[in-house]
Motif scaffolding. Structure first.
Motif, PDB file in Angstrom:
ATOM      1  N   ILE A 131       0.864  -1.174   0.000  1.00 19.82           N
ATOM      2  CA  ILE A 131       0.000   0.000   0.000  1.00 19.82           C
ATOM      3  C   ILE A 131       0.902   1.226   0.000  1.00 19.82           C
ATOM      4  O   ILE A 131       1.829   1.320   0.805  1.00 19.82           O
ATOM      5  CB  ILE A 131      -0.933   0.015   1.223  1.00 19.82           C
ATOM      6  N   CYS A 132       0.613   2.153  -0.907  1.00 20.68           N
ATOM      7  CA  CYS A 132       1.445   3.344  -1.050  1.00 20.68           C
ATOM      8  C   CYS A 132       0.559   4.585  -1.074  1.00 20.68           C
ATOM      9  O   CYS A 132      -0.426   4.640  -1.801  1.00 20.68           O
ATOM     10  CB  CYS A 132       2.240   3.239  -2.356  1.00 20.68           C
ATOM     11  N   ASP A 133       0.918   5.567  -0.272  1.00 20.53           N
ATOM     12  CA  ASP A 133       0.232   6.857  -0.299  1.00 20.53           C
ATOM     13  C   ASP A 133       1.097   7.884   0.411  1.00 20.53           C
ATOM     14  O   ASP A 133       1.788   7.556   1.377  1.00 20.53           O
ATOM     15  CB  ASP A 133      -1.132   6.768   0.382  1.00 20.53           C
ATOM     16  N   THR A 134       1.076   9.108  -0.073  1.00 24.02           N
ATOM     17  CA  THR A 134       1.837  10.173   0.570  1.00 24.02           C
ATOM     18  C   THR A 134       1.149  10.667   1.838  1.00 24.02           C
ATOM     19  O   THR A 134       1.789  11.247   2.704  1.00 24.02           O
ATOM     20  CB  THR A 134       2.046  11.368  -0.384  1.00 24.02           C
ATOM     21  N   ASP A 135      -0.158  10.412   1.941  1.00 18.48           N
ATOM     22  CA  ASP A 135      -0.925  10.780   3.134  1.00 18.48           C
ATOM     23  C   ASP A 135      -0.823   9.623   4.133  1.00 18.48           C
ATOM     24  O   ASP A 135      -1.402   8.552   3.934  1.00 18.48           O
ATOM     25  CB  ASP A 135      -2.381  11.035   2.751  1.00 18.48           C
ATOM     26  N   ALA A 136      -0.061   9.825   5.199  1.00 15.97           N
ATOM     27  CA  ALA A 136       0.176   8.766   6.180  1.00 15.97           C
ATOM     28  C   ALA A 136      -1.119   8.269   6.810  1.00 15.97           C
ATOM     29  O   ALA A 136      -1.256   7.076   7.080  1.00 15.97           O
ATOM     30  CB  ALA A 136       1.135   9.263   7.260  1.00 15.97           C
ATOM     31  N   ASN A 137      -2.082   9.156   7.040  1.00 17.40           N
ATOM     32  CA  ASN A 137      -3.352   8.733   7.639  1.00 17.40           C
ATOM     33  C   ASN A 137      -4.115   7.786   6.715  1.00 17.40           C
ATOM     34  O   ASN A 137      -4.629   6.762   7.158  1.00 17.40           O
ATOM     35  CB  ASN A 137      -4.221   9.933   7.991  1.00 17.40           C
ATOM     36  N   ALA A 138      -4.193   8.134   5.435  1.00 22.43           N
ATOM     37  CA  ALA A 138      -4.886   7.276   4.461  1.00 22.43           C
ATOM     38  C   ALA A 138      -4.169   5.937   4.336  1.00 22.43           C
ATOM     39  O   ALA A 138      -4.794   4.874   4.319  1.00 22.43           O
ATOM     40  CB  ALA A 138      -4.966   7.966   3.104  1.00 22.43           C
ATOM     41  N   ARG A 139      -2.840   5.978   4.265  1.00 20.48           N
ATOM     42  CA  ARG A 139      -2.042   4.754   4.154  1.00 20.48           C
ATOM     43  C   ARG A 139      -2.245   3.856   5.369  1.00 20.48           C
ATOM     44  O   ARG A 139      -2.480   2.660   5.239  1.00 20.48           O
ATOM     45  CB  ARG A 139      -0.568   5.112   3.989  1.00 20.48           C
ATOM     46  N   ASP A 140      -2.208   4.426   6.572  1.00 23.97           N
ATOM     47  CA  ASP A 140      -2.374   3.643   7.786  1.00 23.97           C
ATOM     48  C   ASP A 140      -3.775   3.047   7.890  1.00 23.97           C
ATOM     49  O   ASP A 140      -3.954   1.914   8.343  1.00 23.97           O
ATOM     50  CB  ASP A 140      -2.075   4.488   9.019  1.00 23.97           C
ATOM     51  N   ARG A 141      -4.774   3.800   7.458  1.00 31.56           N
ATOM     52  CA  ARG A 141      -6.154   3.316   7.476  1.00 31.56           C
ATOM     53  C   ARG A 141      -6.300   2.093   6.558  1.00 31.56           C
ATOM     54  O   ARG A 141      -6.868   1.076   6.948  1.00 31.56           O
ATOM     55  CB  ARG A 141      -7.089   4.447   7.039  1.00 31.56           C
ATOM     56  N   ALA A 142      -5.752   2.179   5.361  1.00 29.18           N
ATOM     57  CA  ALA A 142      -5.826   1.065   4.416  1.00 29.18           C
ATOM     58  C   ALA A 142      -5.011  -0.125   4.909  1.00 29.18           C
ATOM     59  O   ALA A 142      -5.422  -1.273   4.760  1.00 29.18           O
ATOM     60  CB  ALA A 142      -5.346   1.513   3.038  1.00 29.18           C
ATOM     61  N   GLN A 143      -3.864   0.145   5.515  1.00 27.93           N
ATOM     62  CA  GLN A 143      -3.048  -0.945   6.056  1.00 27.93           C
ATOM     63  C   GLN A 143      -3.767  -1.663   7.189  1.00 27.93           C
ATOM     64  O   GLN A 143      -3.675  -2.877   7.310  1.00 27.93           O
ATOM     65  CB  GLN A 143      -1.702  -0.419   6.558  1.00 27.93           C
ATOM     66  N   GLY A 144      -4.468  -0.918   8.012  1.00 31.05           N
ATOM     67  CA  GLY A 144      -5.240  -1.533   9.083  1.00 31.05           C
ATOM     68  C   GLY A 144      -6.327  -2.440   8.533  1.00 31.05           C
ATOM     69  O   GLY A 144      -6.580  -3.521   9.054  1.00 31.05           O
ATOM     70  N   LEU A 145      -6.948  -1.999   7.462  1.00 33.94           N
ATOM     71  CA  LEU A 145      -7.990  -2.798   6.817  1.00 33.94           C
ATOM     72  C   LEU A 145      -7.415  -4.097   6.256  1.00 33.94           C
ATOM     73  O   LEU A 145      -8.041  -5.151   6.332  1.00 33.94           O
ATOM     74  CB  LEU A 145      -8.640  -1.968   5.710  1.00 33.94           C
ATOM     75  N   ALA A 146      -6.202  -4.029   5.739  1.00 32.27           N
ATOM     76  CA  ALA A 146      -5.571  -5.188   5.100  1.00 32.27           C
ATOM     77  C   ALA A 146      -4.596  -5.911   6.017  1.00 32.27           C
ATOM     78  O   ALA A 146      -3.731  -6.642   5.567  1.00 32.27           O
ATOM     79  CB  ALA A 146      -4.851  -4.729   3.829  1.00 32.27           C
ATOM     80  N   ARG A 147      -4.725  -5.729   7.303  1.00 34.43           N
ATOM     81  CA  ARG A 147      -3.739  -6.277   8.249  1.00 34.43           C
ATOM     82  C   ARG A 147      -3.572  -7.788   8.153  1.00 34.43           C
ATOM     83  O   ARG A 147      -2.517  -8.310   8.451  1.00 34.43           O
ATOM     84  CB  ARG A 147      -4.067  -5.849   9.668  1.00 34.43           C
ATOM     85  N   ARG A 148      -4.606  -8.521   7.719  1.00 34.45           N
ATOM     86  CA  ARG A 148      -4.468  -9.982   7.608  1.00 34.45           C
ATOM     87  C   ARG A 148      -3.368 -10.377   6.639  1.00 34.45           C
ATOM     88  O   ARG A 148      -2.769 -11.428   6.749  1.00 34.45           O
ATOM     89  CB  ARG A 148      -5.787 -10.626   7.177  1.00 34.45           C
ATOM     90  N   ASP A 149      -3.080  -9.495   5.657  1.00 31.80           N
ATOM     91  CA  ASP A 149      -2.068  -9.786   4.634  1.00 31.80           C
ATOM     92  C   ASP A 149      -0.715  -9.169   4.944  1.00 31.80           C
ATOM     93  O   ASP A 149       0.236  -9.387   4.206  1.00 31.80           O
ATOM     94  CB  ASP A 149      -2.558  -9.292   3.268  1.00 31.80           C
ATOM     95  N   SER A 150      -0.614  -8.372   5.982  1.00 29.53           N
ATOM     96  CA  SER A 150       0.636  -7.674   6.348  1.00 29.53           C
ATOM     97  C   SER A 150       1.301  -7.000   5.156  1.00 29.53           C
ATOM     98  O   SER A 150       2.462  -7.265   4.834  1.00 29.53           O
ATOM     99  CB  SER A 150       1.614  -8.659   6.994  1.00 29.53           C
ATOM    100  N   PRO A 151       0.586  -6.092   4.464  1.00 29.45           N
ATOM    101  CA  PRO A 151       1.183  -5.449   3.290  1.00 29.45           C
ATOM    102  C   PRO A 151       2.340  -4.527   3.655  1.00 29.45           C
ATOM    103  O   PRO A 151       2.361  -3.944   4.734  1.00 29.45           O
ATOM    104  CB  PRO A 151       0.016  -4.648   2.703  1.00 29.45           C
ATOM    105  N   ARG A 152       3.286  -4.396   2.734  1.00 23.34           N
ATOM    106  CA  ARG A 152       4.378  -3.427   2.913  1.00 23.34           C
ATOM    107  C   ARG A 152       3.812  -2.036   2.729  1.00 23.34           C
ATOM    108  O   ARG A 152       2.859  -1.835   2.007  1.00 23.34           O
ATOM    109  CB  ARG A 152       5.482  -3.697   1.894  1.00 23.34           C
ATOM    110  N   SER A 153       4.436  -1.087   3.391  1.00 23.48           N
ATOM    111  CA  SER A 153       3.973   0.286   3.355  1.00 23.48           C
ATOM    112  C   SER A 153       5.008   1.165   2.653  1.00 23.48           C
ATOM    113  O   SER A 153       6.200   1.083   2.948  1.00 23.48           O
ATOM    114  CB  SER A 153       3.766   0.773   4.795  1.00 23.48           C
ATOM    115  N   PHE A 154       4.537   1.994   1.747  1.00 22.72           N
ATOM    116  CA  PHE A 154       5.415   2.922   1.028  1.00 22.72           C
ATOM    117  C   PHE A 154       4.803   4.307   1.048  1.00 22.72           C
ATOM    118  O   PHE A 154       3.614   4.451   0.987  1.00 22.72           O
ATOM    119  CB  PHE A 154       5.618   2.486  -0.424  1.00 22.72           C
TER     120      PHE A 154
END
Length: 81
Positions: free
Chosen positions: A58-81
């Motif tokens: 998951i990639c986004d320049t907005d840390a809040n949006a990125r963290d929200r999406a990462q939380g939603l996809a936590r079962r997959d442990s996506p990398r963050s950019f």
């Protein structure tokens, strides 16, 4: 100009879908998201509902949006950019 770009993207998506659906029942489909505002986060949720899919990044320049999406996809442990 915009029509040509949309056709190009749609053609690329169609090719990927055609390749992915050939024997997809037993293959994992990995996805990544760039730009996960309101629409992108909704798409993350839709992908997670599909069988044999995994969100790998998951990639986004907005840390809040990125963290929200990462939380939603936590079962997959996506990398963050």
């Amino acid at each position: 100009m915009e029509q040509g770009r949309r056709r190009f993207i749609l053609g690329g998506v169609a090719a990927v879908v055609a390749e992915a659906t050939a024997g997809a029942e037993d293959r994992e489909i990995r996805t990544a998201f760039i730009g996960v505002g309101i629409r992108g986060t909704s798409l993350v949720g839709q992908v997670l509902e599909q069988p044999n899919t995994r969100v790998v990044a998951i990639c986004d320049t907005d840390a809040n949006a990125r963290d929200r999406a990462q939380g939603l996809a936590r079962r997959d442990s996506p990398r963050s950019f």
